[in-house]
Design a protein around this motif. Structure first.
Motif, PDB file in Angstrom:
ATOM      1  N   TYR A 449       0.830  -1.203   0.000  1.00 40.47           N
ATOM      2  CA  TYR A 449       0.000   0.000   0.000  1.00 40.47           C
ATOM      3  C   TYR A 449       0.861   1.248   0.000  1.00 40.47           C
ATOM      4  O   TYR A 449       0.360   2.349  -0.023  1.00 40.47           O
ATOM      5  CB  TYR A 449      -0.943  -0.012   1.202  1.00 40.47           C
ATOM      6  CG  TYR A 449      -1.994  -1.073   1.058  1.00 40.47           C
ATOM      7  CD1 TYR A 449      -3.198  -0.774   0.437  1.00 40.47           C
ATOM      8  CD2 TYR A 449      -1.765  -2.372   1.472  1.00 40.47           C
ATOM      9  CE1 TYR A 449      -4.161  -1.737   0.253  1.00 40.47           C
ATOM     10  CE2 TYR A 449      -2.730  -3.350   1.294  1.00 40.47           C
ATOM     11  CZ  TYR A 449      -3.917  -3.029   0.687  1.00 40.47           C
ATOM     12  OH  TYR A 449      -4.867  -3.990   0.505  1.00 40.47           O
ATOM     13  N   ASN A 450       2.181   1.045   0.046  1.00 45.83           N
ATOM     14  CA  ASN A 450       3.059   2.208   0.098  1.00 45.83           C
ATOM     15  C   ASN A 450       4.372   1.899  -0.618  1.00 45.83           C
ATOM     16  O   ASN A 450       5.434   1.899  -0.012  1.00 45.83           O
ATOM     17  CB  ASN A 450       3.322   2.577   1.572  1.00 45.83           C
ATOM     18  CG  ASN A 450       4.013   3.917   1.705  1.00 45.83           C
ATOM     19  OD1 ASN A 450       4.256   4.609   0.708  1.00 45.83           O
ATOM     20  ND2 ASN A 450       4.341   4.280   2.929  1.00 45.83           N
ATOM     21  N   ALA A 456       2.801   8.568   5.916  1.00 44.88           N
ATOM     22  CA  ALA A 456       1.341   8.708   5.769  1.00 44.88           C
ATOM     23  C   ALA A 456       0.789   9.571   6.892  1.00 44.88           C
ATOM     24  O   ALA A 456       1.107   9.360   8.031  1.00 44.88           O
ATOM     25  CB  ALA A 456       0.680   7.361   5.798  1.00 44.88           C
TER      26      ALA A 456
ATOM     27  N   SER B 290      -9.232   4.936   5.384  1.00 46.94           N
ATOM     28  CA  SER B 290      -8.429   4.025   4.570  1.00 46.94           C
ATOM     29  C   SER B 290      -6.963   4.398   4.672  1.00 46.94           C
ATOM     30  O   SER B 290      -6.613   5.566   4.775  1.00 46.94           O
ATOM     31  CB  SER B 290      -8.807   4.147   3.094  1.00 46.94           C
ATOM     32  OG  SER B 290     -10.180   4.014   2.925  1.00 46.94           O
ATOM     33  N   TYR B 291      -6.103   3.379   4.573  1.00 42.38           N
ATOM     34  CA  TYR B 291      -4.678   3.649   4.492  1.00 42.38           C
ATOM     35  C   TYR B 291      -4.356   4.218   3.126  1.00 42.38           C
ATOM     36  O   TYR B 291      -4.806   3.694   2.106  1.00 42.38           O
ATOM     37  CB  TYR B 291      -3.869   2.369   4.704  1.00 42.38           C
ATOM     38  CG  TYR B 291      -2.391   2.649   4.596  1.00 42.38           C
ATOM     39  CD1 TYR B 291      -1.686   3.113   5.694  1.00 42.38           C
ATOM     40  CD2 TYR B 291      -1.731   2.535   3.381  1.00 42.38           C
ATOM     41  CE1 TYR B 291      -0.348   3.438   5.597  1.00 42.38           C
ATOM     42  CE2 TYR B 291      -0.386   2.865   3.271  1.00 42.38           C
ATOM     43  CZ  TYR B 291       0.296   3.312   4.377  1.00 42.38           C
ATOM     44  OH  TYR B 291       1.610   3.647   4.271  1.00 42.38           O
ATOM     45  N   ASN B 292      -3.583   5.271   3.100  1.00 45.18           N
ATOM     46  CA  ASN B 292      -3.083   5.815   1.844  1.00 45.18           C
ATOM     47  C   ASN B 292      -1.995   6.819   2.170  1.00 45.18           C
ATOM     48  O   ASN B 292      -2.257   7.823   2.829  1.00 45.18           O
ATOM     49  CB  ASN B 292      -4.206   6.490   1.050  1.00 45.18           C
ATOM     50  CG  ASN B 292      -3.709   6.906  -0.312  1.00 45.18           C
ATOM     51  OD1 ASN B 292      -2.664   7.542  -0.444  1.00 45.18           O
ATOM     52  ND2 ASN B 292      -4.440   6.528  -1.332  1.00 45.18           N
ATOM     53  N   TYR B 294      -0.327   8.815   0.271  1.00 44.59           N
ATOM     54  CA  TYR B 294      -0.218   9.992  -0.593  1.00 44.59           C
ATOM     55  C   TYR B 294      -1.195  11.093  -0.205  1.00 44.59           C
ATOM     56  O   TYR B 294      -0.918  12.260  -0.375  1.00 44.59           O
ATOM     57  CB  TYR B 294      -0.442   9.605  -2.057  1.00 44.59           C
ATOM     58  CG  TYR B 294       0.420   8.444  -2.454  1.00 44.59           C
ATOM     59  CD1 TYR B 294       1.812   8.579  -2.516  1.00 44.59           C
ATOM     60  CD2 TYR B 294      -0.138   7.196  -2.702  1.00 44.59           C
ATOM     61  CE1 TYR B 294       2.615   7.510  -2.838  1.00 44.59           C
ATOM     62  CE2 TYR B 294       0.670   6.124  -3.031  1.00 44.59           C
ATOM     63  CZ  TYR B 294       2.045   6.272  -3.090  1.00 44.59           C
ATOM     64  OH  TYR B 294       2.832   5.214  -3.396  1.00 44.59           O
ATOM     65  N   ASP B 295      -2.366  10.674   0.276  1.00 43.57           N
ATOM     66  CA  ASP B 295      -3.402  11.654   0.558  1.00 43.57           C
ATOM     67  C   ASP B 295      -3.362  12.094   2.019  1.00 43.57           C
ATOM     68  O   ASP B 295      -2.991  11.326   2.893  1.00 43.57           O
ATOM     69  CB  ASP B 295      -4.776  11.057   0.252  1.00 43.57           C
ATOM     70  CG  ASP B 295      -4.901  10.663  -1.206  1.00 43.57           C
ATOM     71  OD1 ASP B 295      -4.419  11.446  -2.057  1.00 43.57           O
ATOM     72  OD2 ASP B 295      -5.441   9.585  -1.492  1.00 43.57           O
ATOM     73  N   LYS B 300      -8.839  12.490   2.959  1.00 45.03           N
ATOM     74  CA  LYS B 300      -9.477  11.181   3.125  1.00 45.03           C
ATOM     75  C   LYS B 300     -10.768  11.316   3.927  1.00 45.03           C
ATOM     76  O   LYS B 300     -11.783  10.703   3.611  1.00 45.03           O
ATOM     77  CB  LYS B 300      -8.515  10.210   3.822  1.00 45.03           C
ATOM     78  CG  LYS B 300      -7.311   9.806   2.985  1.00 45.03           C
ATOM     79  CD  LYS B 300      -6.551   8.630   3.595  1.00 45.03           C
ATOM     80  CE  LYS B 300      -5.924   8.968   4.929  1.00 45.03           C
ATOM     81  NZ  LYS B 300      -5.163   7.845   5.493  1.00 45.03           N
TER      82      LYS B 300
END
Lengths: 456, 456
Positions: A449-450, A456, B290-292, B294-295, B300
């Motif tokens: 996911y990364n 994050a 959610s995991y992310n 970039y954002d 989110k």
């Protein structure tokens, strides 16, 4: 003759009993099938000379003890809450035991005694739990044996309708206990970990946080999070893993539409609705909407849930006759969940020729020699008919194979066990292949996911 | 001297004790205030010669029994779950009892014994329950006495911040137990009846199904449904009523913003979050998204809850520092609800000069001589300061007044009672007016929910 006692002749016992009867000549087995309904037991045995149907009420202490004492090994296919009676007798009379159910706290506490007596109590050896454990541990052990370090494990399972029988807008029919489908997700928050971050999804968001899976020849599926993924860290020896996620598979679009029921409160099983017996499906639906004599139930529904007129969700709801003023609930003192189940069973019950399908999907991310790698594997099993369903095969065959191997001393490590060691999963997964239950595995690029290691 | 024993000297006991001390000279009273903290008791008594502070652990059987035996009447201001110990002693030693809590099933079962001994056990005589019962029954009885037939009853109560202290975007501060505010609505589905139709609102929709109320000089409020309105049919003798709805009052816009916490799962009190102690408020918020990598957490969040950049909800969330990476939770093994409470207490705790406000609103619809009519009545009470709050006045004064009237034999119907008879509500409501607790009543046009009698 070796006497195998199968207690419980429900839907999941068919393939199990067939396997044992098919082997009975060669392996010198008598298969004794005990059930509260002698017809159930009889039906699964047919006229086989090595099978014997027995009427057994497990609350009849003497009859139960006599049967268990008289057997060489016991399989309990009872609902999980009834296992302990059988467990205690097996311990007392020194009989090995096999079940497809989760190990309860109560059972876990008997581990020492079971070991002391040199007995094998094998559990969680059906589909999920069962094939999921075995197929996951086979790959995880192989990665570790090569010196790899696990960084990601995701695992998904679904009981679905086979493509050839998939003929409604939901791409779903009940292939197992409908009640479990209706109340799914209500047991507590969904917990998992992604890239080292703990994540929690409450029931009211569960069906909107799906992710996608692609399976060759079968297309796209979606998955929603199971309740507690974190406990698998300990079971699978993945304590430092960054991503651990287990989920349930549906065809794409199911969850978004199901969310409508969740939001309205139609899946609630905690209270009884007034006058449920004489309600129409329309009355049921209207109970969850604001009172207003001027607006239609349809428009109130769309407005409440913000459903556009050209949204496919709407067609899915119409397909279920959710707004029918003619169809009656006919259930006295029913909960919303019970009423919804009844409505869904009108549309989602398998036709005589329908087949079911089991899909399982694993992703394994790992680091080896400084490189990140990923293995994905999947299993698709289609039922033969309505007796030898994909569910019955995938639940029953591992149980049956394990039973025979324990009987023959090929699986022998004593204790309260689950199938996570090579001794167990290697021979069972191998034999399952003969029955069309096998995994397709491929190496893919590691994504996680990364991938670029951003904060994050 | 008549000895009045007050057990429990918490925040809701201040006005109660003041009332009794103020009357003590004239009525020849000794007010004995017993608490697990002698300081609490001492503080509320001050130097009054007719007051006595007593250190009492209610689990100390002997001390408790001695105090009760030694008193002429008992007031229990303990948390509801501790009442039964006091109840049983009062029954044994023949003492009258007053509480502001709901009558439990256990207490209800003692009704016969209480009656047989000629004792008055008066309950539900605070604010809500209490003033709501009395003010509703006064109007309902009057309508019935005139020959009217009740067709609608709606009743709303809210504990809010007074207009002069209302200085945050939520128009809300904690004026009572913050925990109850955080978990409000989670006890079960909200049930009510509107125009003869049963309606059910699940937790996930509760904060989106508000209705509006206007109160002269105070503006617009919103109300959300309480858990079980239906039980009031029996209590108030409204068995055939078409509309029965009870709710909680907030300032407009509160519920729409609060719904964000509900949807994310931040109000969940059923599980402990991993690593809660060292989390920042931002980490807490991110746990539900959610995991992310970039954002941003902000984007989110907005996307997950579909919050536009110019929506006032966003400003409300920023006001709480919900995205702060600096502020730490600092609570070990905390549930989401406990963490959210901590975050809210940073912003919603009353300042020293802040005052609270209680708002109650009733609507009574009825038919008389073939005509439909409606009465609306409301009460607004503002606190004096942080000791004699509006909450303490409205909870404590009815308890105190009832106690004195029972002591003097003016309220005497024996049994496990609640204040729904004229004998009780008439004199108490009348005396409450002297303390600024009074209802403004007006006749309005009957509206109901279906004025033109259309089929729904």
């Amino acid at each position: 003759m070796n006497k195998i006692l199968v207690i419980g002749a429900g839907r999941s016992a068919s393939s199990l009993i067939k396997y044992l009867l098919d082997k009975s000549e060669k392996e010198d087995l008598q298969v004794r099938v005990a059930d509260i309904s002698i017809e159930n037991a009889q039906k699964l045995i047919g006229n086989h000379t090595n099978g014997k149907a027995i009427l057994l009420d497990i609350f009849d202490e003497k009859a139960r003890k006599d049967e268990i004492k008289n057997s060489d090994i016991v399989i309990s296919m009872l609902p999980a809450r009834f296992h302990m009676k059988v467990v205690k007798d097996c311990l007392k009379f020194g009989k090995n035991l096999v079940t497809a159910s989760y190990i309860s706290e109560e059972l876990k506490e008997l581990d020492k005694e079971v070991k002391a007596k040199g007995l094998v109590f094998m559990n969680e050896i059906g589909l999920d739990p069962g094939i999921d454990h075995m197929s996951a541990m086979q790959v995880i052990d192989r990665i570790k044996d090569k010196g790899g370090k696990m960084i990601l494990f995701e695992s998904f399972t679904g009981g679905l309708v086979a493509p050839e029988s998939d003929d409604n807008l939901w791409n779903y029919k009940f292939t197992w206990n409908p009640r479990n489908v209706v109340v799914a997700g209500q047991g507590g928050v969904a917990k998992f970990i992604q890239e080292g971050r703990y994540k929690y999804i409450p029931y009211q968001k569960l069906f909107r946080r799906t992710e996608f899976l692609e399976i060759e020849d079968y297309g796209r599926f979606e998955a929603l999070a199971n309740r507690d993924s974190l406990k698998y860290r300990e079971i699978y020896g993945l304590n430092d893993i960054l991503t651990l996620y287990r989920g349930t598979i549906r065809k794409v679009g199911f969850s978004r539409a199901w969310n409508v029921f969740v939001q309205l409160g139609m899946t609630d099983d905690s209270y009884v609705m007034e006058g449920s017996e004489n309600m129409s499906y329309r009355d049921f639906t209207n109970s969850f909407l604001s009172y207003n004599p001027y607006d239609s139930v349809e428009l109130k529904f769309r407005h409440c849930l913000k459903i556009d007129h050209d949204d496919i969700i709407w067609d899915k709801l119409l397909e279920l006759d959710l707004f029918s003023a003619d169809k009656k609930v006919g259930l006295k003192d029913a909960t919303p969940a019970q009423i919804l189940q009844k409505i869904l069973m009108d549309s989602w019950t398998l036709e005589e020729d329908d087949k079911d399908m089991i899909v399982m999907y694993h992703k394994f991310g790992y680091e080896l020699d400084g490189k990140k790698k990923q293995i994905e594997s999947n299993m698709v099993v289609i039922g033969d008919d309505q007796t030898y369903t994909a569910m019955a095969k995938t639940v029953g065959l591992p149980v049956a194979i394990a039973t025979l191997k324990i009987l023959k001393g090929e699986i022998k490590t004593p204790g309260v066990q689950l199938p996570i060691t090579k001794e167990v999963y290697e021979p069972i997964l191998k034999e399952l292949e003969d029955y069309g239950i096998n995994f397709k595995e491929k190496e893919v690029e590691y994504l996680g996911y990364n991938p670029f290691n951003l904060g994050a």
